[in-house]
Design a protein around this motif. Structure first.
Motif, short mmCIF file in Angstrom:
data_model
loop_
_atom_site.label_atom_id
_atom_site.label_comp_id
_atom_site.label_asym_id
_atom_site.label_seq_id
_atom_site.Cartn_x
_atom_site.Cartn_y
_atom_site.Cartn_z
N ASN A 110 0.83 -1.25 -0.01
CA ASN A 110 0.03 -0.01 0.10
C ASN A 110 0.80 1.26 0.17
OD1 ASN A 110 -2.38 1.34 -0.16
ND2 ASN A 110 -2.57 1.58 2.06
N GLN A 111 2.04 1.18 -1.04
CA GLN A 111 2.79 2.52 -1.04
C GLN A 111 3.59 2.64 -2.34
OE1 GLN A 111 5.90 2.09 1.90
NE2 GLN A 111 6.97 0.36 1.15
N TYR A 112 3.96 3.76 -2.64
CA TYR A 112 5.02 3.78 -3.90
C TYR A 112 6.30 3.42 -3.31
CZ TYR A 112 1.25 6.31 -6.41
OH TYR A 112 -0.25 6.63 -6.84
N GLU A 113 6.98 2.76 -4.25
CA GLU A 113 8.23 2.39 -3.98
C GLU A 113 9.26 2.42 -4.88
OE1 GLU A 113 7.29 -1.61 -1.20
OE2 GLU A 113 7.97 -1.93 -3.12
N TYR A 114 10.38 3.04 -4.66
CA TYR A 114 11.19 3.57 -5.45
C TYR A 114 12.61 2.48 -5.57
CZ TYR A 114 15.26 6.25 -7.69
OH TYR A 114 16.19 6.70 -8.36
#
Length: 230
Positions: A110-114
């Motif tokens: 449930n998050q954006y990941e780089y």
């Protein structure tokens, strides 16, 4: 490494937001290609904040405003592992060479990941070619000098929202050799046919007096993006 449109402010020697000089196309495309001459050779690494300061000469394929894939040349710290999401400085090592990165939404977390990683050898010289291409089946591939570097899948996008080619930094003491350039910028349409870009829009956003310009020569079918500063 998302772009901002407001003017940067400076805290010590770190920039927030980052500084950019670039050309872009808002276009639905299934791939992008460019040639970078003296990629890392023309970059001047930050003289301070070496553990976190960087400068890149690269191309971004934005899938939407928050998710993208990028590749090119860098001088600065790069993650030691592609598998480490949102890596901090303790998980990075200084690198002068080529890199690839992407930011995508992880629905499980449930998050954006780089994610990012270096590839090839340190201190590459001359001209190198980079492409980011959709090959079907929710899969994007990054190529360097026509060799596959990274396969990213699954990606819930089969085309881009816009594409950028430019230089980025997060540090005021980094710079580049004025006059450095990128060329042969091509875009692949939704029928998987490549086209040389004949136009571009300026997206410069920095307070470092950096600028970029785009030119197209119809007589020999070439294009050029040149980066300058006083």
């Amino acid at each position: 490494m998302i772009c901002f449109t407001n003017s940067p402010t400076v805290s010590a020697t770190l920039l927030n937001p980052r500084a950019y000089t670039y050309q872009y196309r808002t276009i639905t495309t299934r791939g992008a290609f460019f040639s970078s001459t003296y990629g890392q050779e023309d970059l001047i690494a930050p003289s301070t904040n070496k553990s976190i300061g960087f400068i890149n000469k690269e191309m971004w394929v934005f899938l939407n405003d928050n998710e993208w894939i990028e590749t090119g040349a860098t001088k600065g710290p790069v993650s030691n592992s592609l598998q480490t999401p949102n890596p901090g400085s303790s998980n990075k090592s200084y690198w002068q060479g080529h890199f690839v990165a992407y930011k995508l939404y992880n629905s499980s977390a449930n998050q954006y990941e780089y994610h990012e990683v270096a590839y090839g050898s340190q201190n590459p010289t001359g001209t190198h070619n980079f492409s980011i291409t959709y090959i079907g089946s929710n899969t994007w591939v990054v190529y360097s000098d026509y060799a596959r570097v990274l396969t990213i899948s699954p990606v819930p996008y089969s085309s881009s929202k816009y594409v950028q080619v430019g230089i980025e930094t997060n540090e005021t003491t980094s710079s580049f050799l004025s006059g450095t350039f990128a060329s042969n910028w091509q875009l692949k349409d939704t029928n998987d046919i490549w086209h040389l870009s004949t136009m571009a829009v300026n997206g410069d956003s920095n307070n470092l007096n950096w600028s970029s310009s785009f030119s197209y020569n119809s007589s020999n079918s070439t294009n050029l993006i040149r980066y300058s500063h006083p």
